[in-house]
Design a protein around this motif. Structure first.
Motif, PDB file in Angstrom:
ATOM      1  N   VAL A   1       0.843  -1.183   0.000  1.00 44.26           N
ATOM      2  CA  VAL A   1       0.000   0.000   0.000  1.00 44.26           C
ATOM      3  C   VAL A   1       0.888   1.246   0.000  1.00 44.26           C
ATOM      4  CG1 VAL A   1      -1.999  -1.090   1.074  1.00 44.26           C
ATOM      5  CG2 VAL A   1      -0.256  -0.059   2.507  1.00 44.26           C
ATOM      6  N   PHE A   2       0.322   2.356  -0.455  1.00 48.05           N
ATOM      7  CA  PHE A   2       1.063   3.604  -0.562  1.00 48.05           C
ATOM      8  C   PHE A   2       0.472   4.602   0.425  1.00 48.05           C
ATOM      9  CE2 PHE A   2       1.283   1.183  -4.402  1.00 48.05           C
ATOM     10  CZ  PHE A   2       2.654   1.115  -4.597  1.00 48.05           C
ATOM     11  N   VAL A   3       1.332   5.090   1.335  1.00 41.41           N
ATOM     12  CA  VAL A   3       0.881   5.885   2.476  1.00 41.41           C
ATOM     13  C   VAL A   3       1.919   6.943   2.858  1.00 41.41           C
ATOM     14  CG1 VAL A   3      -0.399   3.926   3.450  1.00 41.41           C
ATOM     15  CG2 VAL A   3       1.958   4.315   4.135  1.00 41.41           C
ATOM     16  N   ASP A   4       1.530   7.839   3.756  1.00 41.58           N
ATOM     17  CA  ASP A   4       2.495   8.672   4.466  1.00 41.58           C
ATOM     18  C   ASP A   4       2.983   7.837   5.640  1.00 41.58           C
ATOM     19  OD1 ASP A   4       2.401  10.993   2.939  1.00 41.58           O
ATOM     20  OD2 ASP A   4       0.703  11.811   4.080  1.00 41.58           O
ATOM     21  N   LEU A   5       4.266   7.935   5.946  1.00 39.50           N
ATOM     22  CA  LEU A   5       4.835   7.184   7.064  1.00 39.50           C
ATOM     23  C   LEU A   5       5.213   8.147   8.183  1.00 39.50           C
ATOM     24  CD1 LEU A   5       6.861   4.551   5.027  1.00 39.50           C
ATOM     25  CD2 LEU A   5       4.807   4.161   6.392  1.00 39.50           C
ATOM     26  N   PRO A   6       5.431   7.631   9.410  1.00 33.96           N
ATOM     27  CA  PRO A   6       5.598   8.492  10.572  1.00 33.96           C
ATOM     28  C   PRO A   6       6.819   9.416  10.561  1.00 33.96           C
ATOM     29  CG  PRO A   6       5.432   6.191  11.240  1.00 33.96           C
ATOM     30  CD  PRO A   6       5.383   6.228   9.765  1.00 33.96           C
ATOM     31  N   HIS A   7       7.871   9.032   9.850  1.00 37.61           N
ATOM     32  CA  HIS A   7       9.085   9.853   9.808  1.00 37.61           C
ATOM     33  C   HIS A   7       9.418  10.158   8.354  1.00 37.61           C
ATOM     34  CE1 HIS A   7       9.813   9.261  14.077  1.00 37.61           C
ATOM     35  NE2 HIS A   7       9.445   8.010  13.882  1.00 37.61           N
ATOM     36  N   GLU A   8       9.745  11.395   8.076  1.00 36.24           N
ATOM     37  CA  GLU A   8       9.978  11.838   6.703  1.00 36.24           C
ATOM     38  C   GLU A   8      11.028  11.005   5.968  1.00 36.24           C
ATOM     39  OE1 GLU A   8      11.060  15.912   4.297  1.00 36.24           O
ATOM     40  OE2 GLU A   8      10.243  16.053   6.320  1.00 36.24           O
ATOM     41  N   VAL A   9      12.067  10.559   6.671  1.00 37.16           N
ATOM     42  CA  VAL A   9      13.141   9.790   6.043  1.00 37.16           C
ATOM     43  C   VAL A   9      12.660   8.398   5.593  1.00 37.16           C
ATOM     44  CG1 VAL A   9      14.061   8.773   8.186  1.00 37.16           C
ATOM     45  CG2 VAL A   9      15.585   9.169   6.241  1.00 37.16           C
ATOM     46  N   MET A  10      11.589   7.886   6.198  1.00 37.28           N
ATOM     47  CA  MET A  10      11.102   6.537   5.900  1.00 37.28           C
ATOM     48  C   MET A  10      10.435   6.479   4.528  1.00 37.28           C
ATOM     49  SD  MET A  10       9.383   5.419   9.533  1.00 37.28           S
ATOM     50  CE  MET A  10       8.899   3.781   8.974  1.00 37.28           C
ATOM     51  N   LEU A  11      10.954   5.606   3.690  1.00 34.94           N
ATOM     52  CA  LEU A  11      10.330   5.333   2.395  1.00 34.94           C
ATOM     53  C   LEU A  11       9.524   4.043   2.438  1.00 34.94           C
ATOM     54  CD1 LEU A  11      13.382   6.151   0.101  1.00 34.94           C
ATOM     55  CD2 LEU A  11      11.467   7.658   0.721  1.00 34.94           C
ATOM     56  N   VAL A  12       9.795   3.194   3.448  1.00 33.60           N
ATOM     57  CA  VAL A  12       9.175   1.875   3.531  1.00 33.60           C
ATOM     58  C   VAL A  12       8.975   1.470   4.991  1.00 33.60           C
ATOM     59  CG1 VAL A  12      11.396   0.663   3.397  1.00 33.60           C
ATOM     60  CG2 VAL A  12       9.319  -0.518   2.681  1.00 33.60           C
ATOM     61  N   GLU A  13       7.895   0.742   5.218  1.00 31.27           N
ATOM     62  CA  GLU A  13       7.630   0.078   6.496  1.00 31.27           C
ATOM     63  C   GLU A  13       7.052  -1.283   6.153  1.00 31.27           C
ATOM     64  OE1 GLU A  13       4.848   0.596  10.464  1.00 31.27           O
ATOM     65  OE2 GLU A  13       5.562   2.390   9.461  1.00 31.27           O
ATOM     66  N   ILE A  14       7.391  -2.308   6.950  1.00 32.53           N
ATOM     67  CA  ILE A  14       6.931  -3.675   6.656  1.00 32.53           C
ATOM     68  C   ILE A  14       6.542  -4.352   7.959  1.00 32.53           C
ATOM     69  CG2 ILE A  14       7.564  -5.940   5.696  1.00 32.53           C
ATOM     70  CD1 ILE A  14       9.618  -4.466   3.928  1.00 32.53           C
ATOM     71  N   ASP A  15       5.404  -5.044   7.948  1.00 34.66           N
ATOM     72  CA  ASP A  15       5.044  -5.919   9.072  1.00 34.66           C
ATOM     73  C   ASP A  15       4.794  -7.323   8.528  1.00 34.66           C
ATOM     74  OD1 ASP A  15       2.032  -6.590   8.922  1.00 34.66           O
ATOM     75  OD2 ASP A  15       1.971  -4.423   8.734  1.00 34.66           O
ATOM     76  N   ALA A  16       4.687  -8.283   9.440  1.00 36.02           N
ATOM     77  CA  ALA A  16       4.537  -9.677   9.013  1.00 36.02           C
ATOM     78  C   ALA A  16       3.646 -10.444   9.978  1.00 36.02           C
ATOM     79  CB  ALA A  16       5.903 -10.361   8.942  1.00 36.02           C
ATOM     80  N   LEU A  17       2.917 -11.395   9.429  1.00 37.49           N
ATOM     81  CA  LEU A  17       2.127 -12.331  10.218  1.00 37.49           C
ATOM     82  C   LEU A  17       2.635 -13.737   9.910  1.00 37.49           C
ATOM     83  CD1 LEU A  17      -0.274 -12.971  12.085  1.00 37.49           C
ATOM     84  CD2 LEU A  17      -1.708 -13.098  10.030  1.00 37.49           C
ATOM     85  N   ALA A  18       3.040 -14.441  10.953  1.00 36.99           N
ATOM     86  CA  ALA A  18       3.567 -15.801  10.794  1.00 36.99           C
ATOM     87  C   ALA A  18       2.695 -16.776  11.585  1.00 36.99           C
ATOM     88  CB  ALA A  18       5.004 -15.872  11.287  1.00 36.99           C
ATOM     89  N   VAL A  19       2.737 -18.020  11.157  1.00 38.34           N
ATOM     90  CA  VAL A  19       2.093 -19.102  11.885  1.00 38.34           C
ATOM     91  C   VAL A  19       3.192 -20.058  12.339  1.00 38.34           C
ATOM     92  CG1 VAL A  19       0.487 -21.043  11.771  1.00 38.34           C
ATOM     93  CG2 VAL A  19      -0.057 -18.896  10.607  1.00 38.34           C
ATOM     94  N   THR A  20       3.203 -20.329  13.630  1.00 40.87           N
ATOM     95  CA  THR A  20       4.223 -21.202  14.208  1.00 40.87           C
ATOM     96  C   THR A  20       3.576 -22.448  14.788  1.00 40.87           C
ATOM     97  OG1 THR A  20       4.104 -20.054  16.311  1.00 40.87           O
ATOM     98  CG2 THR A  20       5.716 -19.243  14.738  1.00 40.87           C
ATOM     99  N   ALA A  21       4.390 -23.448  14.961  1.00 44.54           N
ATOM    100  CA  ALA A  21       3.869 -24.722  15.501  1.00 44.54           C
ATOM    101  C   ALA A  21       3.592 -24.625  16.979  1.00 44.54           C
ATOM    102  CB  ALA A  21       4.867 -25.835  15.243  1.00 44.54           C
TER     103      ALA A  21
END
Length: 134
Positions: free
Chosen positions: A114-134
């Protein structure tokens, strides 16, 4: 009902606000949105370079996954946030290389960008992840 476990590591930036680096509950493991911050110096890196920022951000996500006893192989969904569509091809190339290196099974995780404004001007990218573990 399963307990909620907070995951913390010094190998990724400390949360800047009121949230955890990662949270596990049951078989789910959510990694909070990470940015291009070098955890050793606690500073954003790669100003203006989405390639450098994407790699650092993915390494931060990976560090949290590993701190929680998981790996990139366990991720079922990445969410990538970019500040401009112009950065998509470069981000996508770095992301693809990272996935090839870290998902040897070839069972690729899902992803949304997705394309958004991020919390800090220097940030061009932010990433989160959802994992499934045993």
């Amino acid at each position: 009902m399963s307990e909620k476990t907070i995951v913390l590591t010094e190998n990724a930036p400390a949360p800047a606000h009121v949230f955890s680096q990662g949270v596990k509950k049951g078989g789910l493991f959510q990694v909070s949105g990470q940015g291009p911050m070098d955890p050793t110096v606690n500073e954003y890196i790669g100003a203006g370079d989405v390639r450098v920022q994407t790699r650092r951000t993915l390494e931060n996500v990976k560090a949290i996954l590993e701190a929680g006893g998981s790996s990139v192989e366990d991720v079922i969904m990445f969410r990538v946030y970019l500040t401009t569509r112009d950065d998509f091809p470069a981000m996508n190339e770095v992301y693809g290389d990272f996935i090839k290196e870290n998902v040897p099974s070839g069972a690729l995780p899902s992803r949304t960008t997705v394309f958004v404004d991020l919390p800090h001007e220097v940030m061009l990218v932010e990433i989160d992840a959802l994992a499934v573990t045993a």
